[in-house]
Write an enzyme that holds these catalytic residues in place. Structure first.
Site: not given
Ligand code: FPP
Length: 248
Positions: A21, A26, A34, A69, A72, A189, A197, A208
């Site tokens: 997350d 970031w 994003r 998701n 989004r 997390r 979630s 844990e």
């Molecule tokens: C959460 O950050 C991240 C995701 C929903 C996607 C995770 C995907 C990757 C790291 C890239 C591809 C994955 C693989 C396995 C190759 P967020 O967007 O919810 O961040 P925020 O809470 O700051 O908005």
């Protein structure tokens, strides 16, 4: 200095699950969109997978895309799917070289055809690998997984393959996406959020939980080591008293 030396390799969690997350936050911290955050999250996926395999962790499950998701913006969803496709293609060689088996939990039928095809191919080609299972949760929902298992068991009862009296926790486990995979002992997390979630609701019953404020793209091997060390410093009682554990 690396924290790796502080890890007791005889007491590793066999299965680690991670809610990745904070990619979006970031990115905005760096003044970027994003998608830039997700792209940078891929290097943390690589770091964590390599770090776990090197230590001897047997199963690593990453929550890459939840059923929620899809809500989004379409540009972000397509960017995530493209990133997934590119990453699987690019990393297949590394998975083969490192003896890592790729698995997916979640409803793959709803993923874009190209993504599903690439994943199926990578899963087939890595099927005999033994060192570690890398399990991607994609289009995954813990509640839907349980509903799906209930339907499968009900169908077996209807066909006379299973009697109602024979339904127990093992039968439920055997009908989840994770059938045959031990439950995670450690859930990590990132990004400071303290929620599960809808992730592995059945499987996390005794895990844990380790929460860190670090955003996913900043999650390195050292952050992984911190989580494992914290895990090893906890006492896992499974409902027993501390005294019972000592005399066990
Ligand atoms: C959460 O950050 C991240 C995701 C929903 C996607 C995770 C995907 C990757 C790291 C890239 C591809 C994955 C693989 C396995 C190759 P967020 O967007 O919810 O961040 P925020 O809470 O700051 O908005």
């Amino acid at each position: 200095m690396s924290l790796k030396g502080n890890i007791d390799l005889t007491r590793l969690p066999e299965h680690i699950a991670i809610i990745m997350d904070g990619n979006g936050r970031w990115a905005s911290k760096h003044g970027k969109n994003r998608i830039f955050g997700h792209t940078n999250g891929v290097s943390s996926v690589r770091e964590t997978s390599e770090g776990c395999a090197e230590l001897g962790v047997k199963y690593l499950t990453l929550y890459a895309f939840s059923t929620e998701n899809w809500n989004r913006p379409i540009t972000e969803v397509s960017a995530l799917m493209t990133l997934l496709l590119k990453t699987i293609k690019a990393e297949l060689k590394t998975l083969l070289k490192n003896d890592i088996r790729l698995k997916v939990i979640g409803d793959m039928a709803k993923l874009p055809v190209g993504v599903a095809k690439e994943l199926t191919d990578a899963m087939q080609r890595t099927a005999n690998n033994k060192r570690m299972d890398l399990i991607l949760a994609l289009n995954y929902s813990g509640k839907s997984e349980i509903v799906r298992a209930v339907k499968e068991i009900a169908t077996k009862v209807q066909k006379g393959e299973v009697s109602i009296d024979a339904i127990n926790e093992q039968v439920v486990s055997d009908n989840l996406y994770t059938a045959g995979i031990p439950d995670p002992e450690l859930l990590i997390r990132t990004s400071g959020e303290k929620r599960v979630s809808n992730f592995m609701l059945w499987q996390l019953a005794y895990a844990e939980y380790f929460f860190t404020d670090v955003f996913w793209p900043d999650f390195t091997r050292e952050e992984l080591y911190k989580a494992i060390i914290d895990f090893q410093n906890r006492e896992r009682r499974f409902g027993k008293t501390s005294e019972q554990l000592v005399t066990k």
